[in-house]
Design a protein around this motif. Structure first.
Motif, PDB file in Angstrom:
ATOM      1  N   LYS A 256       0.843  -1.203   0.000  1.00  0.00           N
ATOM      2  CA  LYS A 256       0.000   0.000   0.000  1.00  0.00           C
ATOM      3  C   LYS A 256       0.879   1.254   0.000  1.00  0.00           C
ATOM      4  O   LYS A 256       0.632   2.196  -0.757  1.00  0.00           O
ATOM      5  CB  LYS A 256      -0.913  -0.004   1.229  1.00  0.00           C
TER       6      LYS A 256
ATOM      7  N   LYS B 204       2.555   1.625  -3.464  1.00  0.00           N
ATOM      8  CA  LYS B 204       1.628   2.145  -4.471  1.00  0.00           C
ATOM      9  C   LYS B 204       1.518   3.658  -4.354  1.00  0.00           C
ATOM     10  O   LYS B 204       1.555   4.369  -5.360  1.00  0.00           O
ATOM     11  CB  LYS B 204       0.260   1.492  -4.331  1.00  0.00           C
TER      12      LYS B 204
ATOM     13  N   LYS C 269       2.599   6.232  -7.325  1.00  0.00           N
ATOM     14  CA  LYS C 269       1.561   7.088  -7.911  1.00  0.00           C
ATOM     15  C   LYS C 269       1.992   8.548  -7.947  1.00  0.00           C
ATOM     16  O   LYS C 269       1.514   9.315  -8.771  1.00  0.00           O
ATOM     17  CB  LYS C 269       0.238   6.955  -7.143  1.00  0.00           C
TER      18      LYS C 269
ATOM     19  N   VAL D  84      -0.460   1.367 -11.411  1.00  0.00           N
ATOM     20  CA  VAL D  84       0.115   0.630 -10.289  1.00  0.00           C
ATOM     21  C   VAL D  84      -1.020  -0.032  -9.532  1.00  0.00           C
ATOM     22  O   VAL D  84      -2.022   0.612  -9.212  1.00  0.00           O
ATOM     23  CB  VAL D  84       0.882   1.567  -9.331  1.00  0.00           C
ATOM     24  N   TYR D  85      -0.864  -1.305  -9.246  1.00  0.00           N
ATOM     25  CA  TYR D  85      -1.894  -2.077  -8.566  1.00  0.00           C
ATOM     26  C   TYR D  85      -1.316  -2.709  -7.313  1.00  0.00           C
ATOM     27  O   TYR D  85      -0.179  -3.167  -7.311  1.00  0.00           O
ATOM     28  CB  TYR D  85      -2.447  -3.157  -9.500  1.00  0.00           C
ATOM     29  N   ASN D  86      -2.098  -2.746  -6.278  1.00  0.00           N
ATOM     30  CA  ASN D  86      -1.695  -3.360  -5.026  1.00  0.00           C
ATOM     31  C   ASN D  86      -2.145  -4.819  -5.036  1.00  0.00           C
ATOM     32  O   ASN D  86      -3.323  -5.117  -4.894  1.00  0.00           O
ATOM     33  CB  ASN D  86      -2.326  -2.604  -3.849  1.00  0.00           C
TER      34      ASN D  86
END
Length: 111
Positions: free
Chosen positions: A83, A86, A90, A98-100
């Motif tokens: 988290k 990310k 960002k 961007v993905y968690n």
């Protein structure tokens, strides 16, 4: 994140039934870079297939290694560092997708 994943899946031409199904497609897409943000010691013990290791505390100084990635999935042991990673990514210019993935176990199970 659900809206972003659904939009991404539609953009990839993927028919989806769930958020998890979409994340699975993102994780397994050849244009996705998997980044394990745990320590090198944790990374060496086990990680997801084809992942690279950039510890979260080194991320801002190593962002140049990620700018060419079309999509990035970050993950750790519990999801907390992912988290944080990310959020860091960002804020960077040129990094948008961007993905968690939360945990390395979750990402590995999606492969």
């Amino acid at each position: 994140m659900k809206k972003i994943l659904i939009t991404l899946c539609i953009g990839l031409g993927i028919s989806i039934n769930s958020n998890a199904q979409c994340l699975k497609k993102v994780v397994n897409d050849e244009n996705t870079l998997l980044v394990d943000v745990r320590t090198p010691e944790e990374f060496e013990e086990e990680t997801a297939k084809n992942a690279i290791n950039i510890p979260v505390d080194e991320l801002e100084n190593r962002v140049s290694e990620l700018v060419d990635a079309k999509r990035i999935v970050v993950f750790c042991k519990s999801g907390k560092r992912a988290k944080q990673a990310k959020k860091i990514l960002k804020r960077q210019k040129g990094i948008r997708k961007v993905y968690n993935g939360k945990t390395y176990e979750k990402v590995r199970n999606l492969q």
